[in-house]
Scaffold this active site. Structure first.
Site, PDB file in Angstrom:
ATOM      1  N   ASP A 199       0.771  -1.254   0.000  1.00  0.00           N
ATOM      2  CA  ASP A 199       0.000   0.000   0.000  1.00  0.00           C
ATOM      3  C   ASP A 199       0.796   1.294   0.000  1.00  0.00           C
ATOM      4  OD1 ASP A 199      -2.548   0.881  -0.381  1.00  0.00           O
ATOM      5  OD2 ASP A 199      -3.087   1.001   1.734  1.00  0.00           O
ATOM      6  N   HIS A 240       1.787   4.349   6.345  1.00  0.00           N
ATOM      7  CA  HIS A 240       1.638   4.970   5.015  1.00  0.00           C
ATOM      8  C   HIS A 240       0.422   5.889   4.929  1.00  0.00           C
ATOM      9  CE1 HIS A 240      -0.444   1.059   4.886  1.00  0.00           C
ATOM     10  NE2 HIS A 240      -1.341   1.680   4.137  1.00  0.00           N
TER      11      HIS A 240
END
Length: 969
Positions: A106, A375
């Site tokens: 991701d 993230h």
């Protein structure tokens, strides 16, 4: 916490229960933060027993194993290692397991640092997904989604890793089914916030598998598997089942999956496919067993990342600049607190501070700095309330570690326990009262440093003394932040990992600090000045002469005094004005940068003030939107330093320090500082990957969105150069950076955005950030060879600025008796050569045995009871800062005698070399060696350099990790 309540706790509870019901079922789990919250607060004893069993059977597999799946673009290598170590320590201590595969599906683009870190942590394979859409399409078509990646040019094949790029379907199961307008494969539906529905009926639950539709379901699944099989070289296809926020009702998932898998396998002759539940480790084992020969990829990264022509994910390099800055300051303070506490424990075994409590204080900041590397954390791509959570956790951890450091100093100086203690770390607004103060300054680097620290004072006449009563050079001047206080700059020279104590008092004597004198220049109307005529005046120190133009109040040129070379250099603030209406075209948001035109200069007028003194000159430029504006929107404070003869001022003299004030911005504006020079750079930019290595960034022209697709992350370093001269920029937080013209470099400093994209609104993902940000950049100008010598140490000096703590003095003189001073805890320093960095010196506190068989046995026997932390094991990491061939001297390997290096802490008895996160003994770590054209045989690769008599040779770019045990511990 909301996610835990709404779905995440249910993932672990229901998955564990369902795995126990079918031996064929498997599951992979990634982020330890969620798992640890479940393990500590939700899991029953029965669940815990089942987890142990499932891990042993290989049916539950932890991949990556860090606290979070960290961002790769804007994180610093130290923090990536910290969060990985934090998760791995928990897993090894609790289960005796060590993750060996990654699942970096991701992060928005892939850095070349990551494969190196995962190799150093003992991983056998790496998996990524988000790379440029057009590059992925090309790799997919040519069956090149799998390769052996040598992320580091210097470490090369010794730390290479097999890497799998997910195909265009990425990590989620495709949900379209041709035989129904309902979705398929997601039988538990979508997670519901804030509360799980009482009746268990979730939105969007997929069509259940029945006798009537099972053949159609199987056909759909097989068709997708075969489509993907054509993109890979082996006949093994990784088919990820799940997506974000899935498996919170695992029983409905597995029961439908079981039916479908059995049906396909019972009709495998017809379908030409067999299917099985697998972990990512099972998949890589199958591919490894094929014994194919793989192509090698060099150290090029996969940044930036675009998902379609107008979707360049380069906005998040700057989003939430304040959070990015706080996260980095917190990381730096943590590193200082760890080494400070480690020295205290080793040298002061009888100290009065509770070690368990101290470890908890450090752990609160370890946790906060680890989690923000997520993230959707430091990237600025979270909603405001989640950002507030990160900030609160960081501030709480920072408070704890400051408190710990202050108590250590008081304990060691045997101060009266009722003396008021308060500490302030790197903030100028501490507001010192009008009494004699002492200022304690700790150098967290393992080099001797000479630098300035800033203290806020309430009057101009101040004196500074060291502990022996000698006068210390200092300069006081009006503050740039407050009209009622003054900034006192104190020149400090401190040994590695040591502290000095200074006394600051109001003075009327001869020995007072130099006073910076201010000259204000007339505000200049930029629209009316003749840009061809210049009225230049110089500001200089021993290294640079900076010329400003009185016609514009702007910088004009810099001369490097050693070589007498002059570079024309101007700076201006510009704004990209961006669209917020999704109906009208591409939008900028937390993730994306979508400028619809070139950047526009903001200032119509510039004010100038020069404050000069014997030690420092500060040039204050104020940028106004028109000639009559009261308030400035932008400011630059440029500082150059002059160091007295008897100090080592090399680093200090050669940096031009700039602090910016940016904001509040108007809505849908993105603010950049553009520095233009006459260097013929051919629009080639260099930026760093995570403060670890440099990437070359040639300007690329695209059909669409060229400006945004030429933005790159700058975590610590960026530079431009011509054949002879280099201009380096060093940062204390991440920014987007680009070279949009020859000789130019621009840094995005701040963003304020709002858009009406449905997805962003429903997730409260707007960036209506009305804050003022004050980032710092250091400039270094000179020959390539010269800047090479300076920039790595300078970058670390900016990252790890000294920690400043304050305390009030009681009436008696603060001078300690000389004999006490000699055996004081911090009298001896720890120093490494300038091409090495002592990256970690800490007491992790883990209770695990460093002998693997012993550790597994004690877990098996249930001996892992809650007991006190282990304070005898010290974690040491040393990093070589240079690449092979980068510098004739500094690129050489360095021999370090660890016993000698650490003698100031005590007598080293045992040193064990470990993998990056500490969980492997390097002598037993054998990673899979994948076949390449260069190395035609498959096998295992292991580290060759061994420890002899505490001597270790550190080669270029190596990061070496050790457990150290001292006598008497």
């Amino acid at each position: 916490q909301e996610s835990m309540h709404a779905y995440a706790a249910n993932v672990y509870t229901s998955v564990v229960e369902e795995l126990m019901k079918g031996k064929q079922r498997k599951f992979i789990a990634v982020e330890q933060e969620f798992f640890r919250l479940w393990w500590d607060a939700v899991a029953t004893d029965a669940h815990k027993q089942q987890v142990h069993q499932l891990l042993q059977e290989g049916r539950l597999e932890f991949v990556i194993g860090g606290q979070v799946m960290h961002d790769e673009a804007v994180t610093l290598i130290d923090d990536q290692i910290l969060q990985l170590t934090e998760g791995h320590g928990f897993l090894y201590e609790t289960f005796g397991i060590r993750p060996q595969f990654s699942w970096h599906v991701d992060p928005f683009g892939a850095s070349a640092t990551t494969p190196t870190l995962f190799a150093l942590a003992g991983f056998n394979a790496h998996l990524i997904s988000r790379i440029d859409y057009d590059l992925k399409a090309d790799m997919q078509k040519n069956k090149k989604l799998q390769f052996v990646w040598r992320g580091s040019p210097s470490l090369s094949e010794s730390q290479e890793i097999f890497t799998h790029v997910m195909d265009q379907y990425s990590y989620c199961t495709p949900s379209q089914i041709p035989f129904s307008n309902r979705s398929g494969f997601y039988w538990n539906g979508l997670a519901a916030f804030p509360d799980p529905p009482k009746d268990g009926i979730y939105p969007n639950m997929s069509l259940p598998v029945t006798d009537d539709n099972i053949h159609l379901y199987a056909q759909t699944m097989v068709a997708n598997i075969k489509e993907r099989a054509a993109w890979f070289q082996t006949s093994d296809v990784l088919w990820p089942w799940g997506c974000d926020k899935q498996f919170f009702n695992a029983s409905v998932q597995y029961s439908n999956m079981d039916l479908l898998l059995d049906y396909i396998n019972n009709h495998s002759d017809e379908f030409g496919v067999t299917v099985q539940y697998a972990t990512v480790g099972d998949y890589f084992q199958a591919v490894y067993n094929r014994n194919l020969t793989w192509e090698i990829r060099d150290s090029q990264d996969f940044l930036p990342y675009s998902t379609e022509p107008f979707q360049a994910w380069t906005g998040f390099y700057t989003s939430r600049s304040t959070l990015k800055g706080v996260a980095r300051r917190a990381s730096s303070l943590l590193s200082a607190g760890e080494s400070f506490f480690t020295q205290y424990v080793q040298k002061h075994p009888a100290g009065s501070i509770c070690k368990c409590g101290a470890l908890k204080q450090l752990q609160s900041l370890r946790w906060a700095v680890s989690e923000v590397q997520h993230h959707d954390g430091i990237t600025g791509t979270e909603s405001p309330k989640v950002k507030d959570m990160y900030m609160n956790n960081l501030m709480y951890g920072v408070f704890n570690v400051k408190k710990l450091m202050a108590s250590i100093i008081f304990d060691m100086n045997n101060a009266k326990k009722n003396g008021e203690v308060y500490s302030s770390v790197y903030s100028k607004d501490s507001g010192i009262p009008d009494v004699d103060q002492y200022v304690v300054v700790y150098n967290p680097l393992a080099w001797n440093i000479t630098t300035f620290v800033t203290v806020s004072v309430s009057q101009v006449a101040m004196s500074v003394f060291d502990e022996l009563g000698h006068s210390v050079p200092a300069q006081v001047q009006s503050s740039t932040e407050s009209s009622s206080t003054y900034d006192l700059y104190i020149l400090v020279a401190i040994n590695g990992l040591s502290y000095q104590k200074y006394i600051v008092k109001p003075s009327s004597s001869e020995q007072s600090a130099f006073i910076g004198r201010s000259v204000k220049y007339k505000r200049r109307d930029l629209s009316r000045t003749d840009q061809r005529r210049h009225r230049l005046f110089p500001v200089f120190n021993n290294c640079y002469q900076i010329f400003f133009d009185q016609n514009t109040n702007l910088m004009h040129a810099i001369t490097v005094r050693e070589t007498n070379q002059t570079v024309q250099l101007t700076q201006e603030f510009l704004e990209y004005r961006v669209n917020g209406d999704a109906a009208k075209g591409p939008i900028s948001d937390n993730y994306l940068f979508a400028p619809n035109a070139s950047a526009v200069p903001v200032a119509k007028a510039v004010g100038l003030e020069v404050v000069s003194g014997s030690l420092m000159t500060e040039i204050r430029q104020y940028f106004f939107s028109n000639v009559t504006s009261q308030d400035y929107i932008y400011a630059v404070f440029t500082r150059i330093y002059t160091v007295p003869e008897d100090y080592d001022g090399k680093l200090l003299c050669h940096r031009i320090e700039q602090e910016y004030s940016v904001g509040p911005l108007e809505l849908n504006r993105e603010a950049v500082l553009r520095t233009s020079t006459n260097l013929n750079t051919r629009q080639l930019l260099y930026t760093d990957n995570n403060g670890y290595q440099i990437q070359k960034r040639p300007f690329k022209a695209y059909v669409n969105n060229t400006v945004a697709r030429n933005y790159y992350p700058m975590v610590q370093t960026a530079y431009i150069e011509d054949d002879n001269t280099r201009l380096m920029l060093l940062a204390e937080r991440a920014h987007g950076v680009s070279s949009q013209g020859n000789g130019q470099v621009e840094i995005m400093l701040h963003r304020r955005l709002w858009n009406n994209l449905e997805w962003n609104l429903s997730n409260n993902l707007t960036l209506n950030d009305s804050s003022v940000v004050r980032p710092v950049i250091w400039l270094i100008l000179g020959t390539k060879a010269f800047t090479n010598v300076l920039y790595r140490t300078s970058g670390l000096a900016l990252e790890h600025r000294p920690v400043v703590m304050f305390g009030a003095l009681s009436g008696d003189k603060p001078r300690l008796p000389r004999q006490h001073q000699q055996n004081s805890v911090y009298s001896s320093s720890v120093t490494v050569p300038p091409n090495l960095h002592l990256q970690t010196l800490s007491i992790p506190g883990w209770k695990y045995s460093s002998n693997h068989a012993e550790q597994v046995h004690s877990i098996h026997m249930g001996k892992q009871k809650q007991c006190d932390a282990d304070f005898s094991r010290v974690l040491l990491r040393i990093r070589h800062l240079y690449e092979v061939g980068e510098d004739p001297v500094l690129s050489r390997p360095v021999v370090v005698n660890l016993k000698y290096l650490l003698q100031g802490l005590g007598s080293v008895m045992v040193v064990e070399e470990r993998s990056l996160t500490g969980t492997w003994d390097v002598n037993t770590l054998k990673r899979w060696k994948w076949k390449t054209a260069q190395y035609p045989s498959k096998g295992f690769s292991n580290i060759t350099d061994t420890l002899e008599n505490y001597m270790v040779t550190v080669y270029p770019k190596e990061i070496r990790t050790f457990f150290v045990y001292f006598q008497g511990q």
